[in-house]
Design a protein around this motif. Structure first.
Motif, PDB file in Angstrom:
ATOM      1  N   CYS A  47       0.796  -1.235   0.000  1.00 29.10           N
ATOM      2  CA  CYS A  47       0.000   0.000   0.000  1.00 29.10           C
ATOM      3  C   CYS A  47       0.824   1.277   0.000  1.00 29.10           C
ATOM      4  CB  CYS A  47      -0.937   0.011   1.191  1.00 29.10           C
ATOM      5  SG  CYS A  47      -0.062   0.011   2.780  1.00 29.10           S
ATOM      6  N   GLY A  48       2.109   1.193   0.331  1.00 21.76           N
ATOM      7  CA  GLY A  48       2.904   2.410   0.439  1.00 21.76           C
ATOM      8  C   GLY A  48       2.382   3.286   1.561  1.00 21.76           C
ATOM      9  N   GLU A  49       2.462   4.576   1.379  1.00 25.70           N
ATOM     10  CA  GLU A  49       2.061   5.500   2.437  1.00 25.70           C
ATOM     11  C   GLU A  49       0.546   5.622   2.587  1.00 25.70           C
ATOM     12  OE1 GLU A  49       5.080   8.962   2.724  1.00 25.70           O
ATOM     13  OE2 GLU A  49       5.016   8.310   0.617  1.00 25.70           O
ATOM     14  N   ALA A  50      -0.216   5.173   1.602  1.00 21.19           N
ATOM     15  CA  ALA A  50      -1.679   5.159   1.667  1.00 21.19           C
ATOM     16  C   ALA A  50      -2.240   6.466   2.239  1.00 21.19           C
ATOM     17  CB  ALA A  50      -2.164   3.962   2.482  1.00 21.19           C
ATOM     18  N   LEU A  51      -1.808   7.573   1.671  1.00 21.76           N
ATOM     19  CA  LEU A  51      -2.185   8.878   2.208  1.00 21.76           C
ATOM     20  C   LEU A  51      -3.682   9.130   2.232  1.00 21.76           C
ATOM     21  CD1 LEU A  51       0.533  11.259   0.717  1.00 21.76           C
ATOM     22  CD2 LEU A  51       0.456  10.160   2.966  1.00 21.76           C
ATOM     23  N   HIS A  52      -4.424   8.459   1.368  1.00 21.71           N
ATOM     24  CA  HIS A  52      -5.874   8.673   1.315  1.00 21.71           C
ATOM     25  C   HIS A  52      -6.642   7.376   1.548  1.00 21.71           C
ATOM     26  CE1 HIS A  52      -5.543  12.866   0.361  1.00 21.71           C
ATOM     27  NE2 HIS A  52      -4.535  12.547  -0.419  1.00 21.71           N
ATOM     28  N   ALA A  53      -6.141   6.561   2.458  1.00 19.65           N
ATOM     29  CA  ALA A  53      -6.795   5.299   2.790  1.00 19.65           C
ATOM     30  C   ALA A  53      -8.219   5.514   3.292  1.00 19.65           C
ATOM     31  CB  ALA A  53      -5.980   4.547   3.843  1.00 19.65           C
ATOM     32  N   GLU A  54      -8.483   6.677   3.862  1.00 22.83           N
ATOM     33  CA  GLU A  54      -9.836   6.955   4.368  1.00 22.83           C
ATOM     34  C   GLU A  54     -10.867   6.950   3.243  1.00 22.83           C
ATOM     35  OE1 GLU A  54      -8.336  10.813   2.916  1.00 22.83           O
ATOM     36  OE2 GLU A  54      -7.422   9.253   4.140  1.00 22.83           O
ATOM     37  N   LEU A  55     -10.456   7.240   2.014  1.00 21.05           N
ATOM     38  CA  LEU A  55     -11.386   7.184   0.878  1.00 21.05           C
ATOM     39  C   LEU A  55     -11.842   5.751   0.614  1.00 21.05           C
ATOM     40  CD1 LEU A  55      -9.652   9.632  -1.639  1.00 21.05           C
ATOM     41  CD2 LEU A  55     -11.671  10.066  -0.219  1.00 21.05           C
ATOM     42  N   ILE A  56     -10.968   4.801   0.833  1.00 26.59           N
ATOM     43  CA  ILE A  56     -11.304   3.385   0.661  1.00 26.59           C
ATOM     44  C   ILE A  56     -12.077   2.898   1.886  1.00 26.59           C
ATOM     45  CG2 ILE A  56     -10.376   1.065   0.332  1.00 26.59           C
ATOM     46  CD1 ILE A  56      -9.878   3.097  -2.000  1.00 26.59           C
ATOM     47  N   GLY A  58     -13.910   4.410   3.905  1.00 29.25           N
ATOM     48  CA  GLY A  58     -15.237   5.001   4.073  1.00 29.25           C
ATOM     49  C   GLY A  58     -16.367   4.113   3.605  1.00 29.25           C
ATOM     50  N   SER A  59     -16.165   3.375   2.519  1.00 28.98           N
ATOM     51  CA  SER A  59     -17.237   2.509   2.019  1.00 28.98           C
ATOM     52  C   SER A  59     -16.947   1.033   2.255  1.00 28.98           C
ATOM     53  CB  SER A  59     -17.450   2.753   0.515  1.00 28.98           C
ATOM     54  OG  SER A  59     -16.308   2.366  -0.209  1.00 28.98           O
ATOM     55  N   ALA A  60     -15.807   0.717   2.841  1.00 35.01           N
ATOM     56  CA  ALA A  60     -15.429  -0.678   3.078  1.00 35.01           C
ATOM     57  C   ALA A  60     -15.888  -1.152   4.453  1.00 35.01           C
ATOM     58  CB  ALA A  60     -13.915  -0.827   2.974  1.00 35.01           C
ATOM     59  N   LYS A  61     -16.036  -2.455   4.568  1.00 30.67           N
ATOM     60  CA  LYS A  61     -16.278  -3.055   5.880  1.00 30.67           C
ATOM     61  C   LYS A  61     -14.977  -2.993   6.677  1.00 30.67           C
ATOM     62  CE  LYS A  61     -17.393  -7.477   8.015  1.00 30.67           C
ATOM     63  NZ  LYS A  61     -17.709  -8.894   7.735  1.00 30.67           N
ATOM     64  N   ALA A  62     -13.876  -3.332   5.984  1.00 26.08           N
ATOM     65  CA  ALA A  62     -12.556  -3.309   6.606  1.00 26.08           C
ATOM     66  C   ALA A  62     -11.516  -3.083   5.518  1.00 26.08           C
ATOM     67  CB  ALA A  62     -12.274  -4.622   7.327  1.00 26.08           C
ATOM     68  N   LEU A  63     -10.426  -2.433   5.901  1.00 22.80           N
ATOM     69  CA  LEU A  63      -9.309  -2.198   4.992  1.00 22.80           C
ATOM     70  C   LEU A  63      -8.043  -2.686   5.678  1.00 22.80           C
ATOM     71  CD1 LEU A  63      -7.916  -0.996   2.487  1.00 22.80           C
ATOM     72  CD2 LEU A  63      -7.949   1.231   3.664  1.00 22.80           C
ATOM     73  N   ALA A  74       5.336   1.213  10.090  1.00 25.70           N
ATOM     74  CA  ALA A  74       5.233   1.770  11.452  1.00 25.70           C
ATOM     75  C   ALA A  74       4.488   3.101  11.429  1.00 25.70           C
ATOM     76  CB  ALA A  74       6.618   1.939  12.058  1.00 25.70           C
ATOM     77  N   ALA A  75       4.769   3.933  10.429  1.00 27.62           N
ATOM     78  CA  ALA A  75       4.063   5.216  10.309  1.00 27.62           C
ATOM     79  C   ALA A  75       2.571   4.985  10.045  1.00 27.62           C
ATOM     80  CB  ALA A  75       4.685   6.064   9.201  1.00 27.62           C
ATOM     81  N   LEU A  76       2.244   4.008   9.200  1.00 29.18           N
ATOM     82  CA  LEU A  76       0.833   3.678   8.949  1.00 29.18           C
ATOM     83  C   LEU A  76       0.150   3.210  10.232  1.00 29.18           C
ATOM     84  CD1 LEU A  76       1.201   1.699   5.591  1.00 29.18           C
ATOM     85  CD2 LEU A  76      -0.004   3.883   5.877  1.00 29.18           C
ATOM     86  N   ALA A  77       0.827   2.350  10.981  1.00 29.76           N
ATOM     87  CA  ALA A  77       0.249   1.824  12.222  1.00 29.76           C
ATOM     88  C   ALA A  77      -0.030   2.959  13.213  1.00 29.76           C
ATOM     89  CB  ALA A  77       1.179   0.783  12.839  1.00 29.76           C
ATOM     90  N   GLY A  82      -6.189   4.486  15.853  1.00 28.71           N
ATOM     91  CA  GLY A  82      -7.521   4.683  16.404  1.00 28.71           C
ATOM     92  C   GLY A  82      -8.662   4.370  15.446  1.00 28.71           C
ATOM     93  N   ASP A  83      -8.359   3.877  14.266  1.00 30.49           N
ATOM     94  CA  ASP A  83      -9.389   3.600  13.260  1.00 30.49           C
ATOM     95  C   ASP A  83      -9.723   2.109  13.262  1.00 30.49           C
ATOM     96  OD1 ASP A  83     -10.912   3.205  10.889  1.00 30.49           O
ATOM     97  OD2 ASP A  83     -10.001   4.988   9.997  1.00 30.49           O
ATOM     98  N   ALA A  84     -10.901   1.762  13.744  1.00 29.15           N
ATOM     99  CA  ALA A  84     -11.298   0.356  13.865  1.00 29.15           C
ATOM    100  C   ALA A  84     -11.445  -0.347  12.519  1.00 29.15           C
ATOM    101  CB  ALA A  84     -12.610   0.259  14.642  1.00 29.15           C
TER     102      ALA A  84
END
Length: 180
Positions: A47-56, A58-63, A74-77, A82-84
């Motif tokens: 995924c790399g830095e996944a700077l806009h993972a929230e866009l995915i 938002g409509s996913a059950k889980a990412l 580590a930076a992603l973690a 706090g995002d379930a």
């Protein structure tokens, strides 16, 4: 692949500036989102830095964001602690996921860094993880022996097909294409 992991885990300069980096990741997330069914469990492998993972997410059950580069992971973690809906993991953890538990696997700008054997193994793992109606999205594959000095970035995605970007299919990808 180790050299590429080290490259992505370093302070590299493939982006012209912060805006370029942001647009790159936003475009990837927007393009991914167009292929995802609502409520899907999505694995973004590499995924790399996944700077806009929230866009995915938002409509996913889980990412599930899977990243091999330790500093990036580590930076992603830290960012998504706090995002379930968002889980961050290392490639070695993917094999422990339950069979048929993933609706969509995204492999964007990763395949070209793998040996044919590594790709076969990875595709076999995806085959086990994907639900019966699961979708494998492979994007930004650079054909072998293409001259370039740094990893290419692109926002275009393609569904798995017999040949993608001029690369011949591996035995696992052929088996995956025959899946009932």
């Amino acid at each position: 692949m180790g050299d590429w992991i080290a490259f992505w885990d370093s302070e590299h300069s493939i982006y012209v500036n912060a805006r370029h980096r942001d647009v790159h990741y936003r475009t990837i997330a927007q393009d991914m989102r167009t292929h995802l069914p609502a409520g899907a469990t999505v694995l973004d492998y590499g995924c790399g830095e996944a700077l806009h993972a929230e866009l995915i997410a938002g409509s996913a059950k889980a990412l599930i964001l899977c990243e091999a580069a330790p500093k990036v992971r580590a930076a992603l973690a830290r960012r998504f602690a706090g995002d379930a809906k968002i889980k961050v993991c290392a490639p070695g953890e993917i094999g422990a996921l339950p069979a048929r538990s993933i609706d969509v696997v995204v492999l964007h700008s990763v395949a070209q860094y793998l040996t044919p054997q590594e790709l076969d193994t990875l595709l076999a793992t995806f085959h086990r993880l994907l639900s019966d109606k699961g979708l494998l999205i492979i994007g930004d594959v650079i054909p072998p022996r293409t001259a370039f000095s740094a990893p290419r970035s692109s926002g275009s995605f393609a569904r798995s097909s017999p040949t993608i970007g001029g690369c011949a299919p591996t035995s696992a990808s052929r088996a995956m294409a025959r899946r009932p």
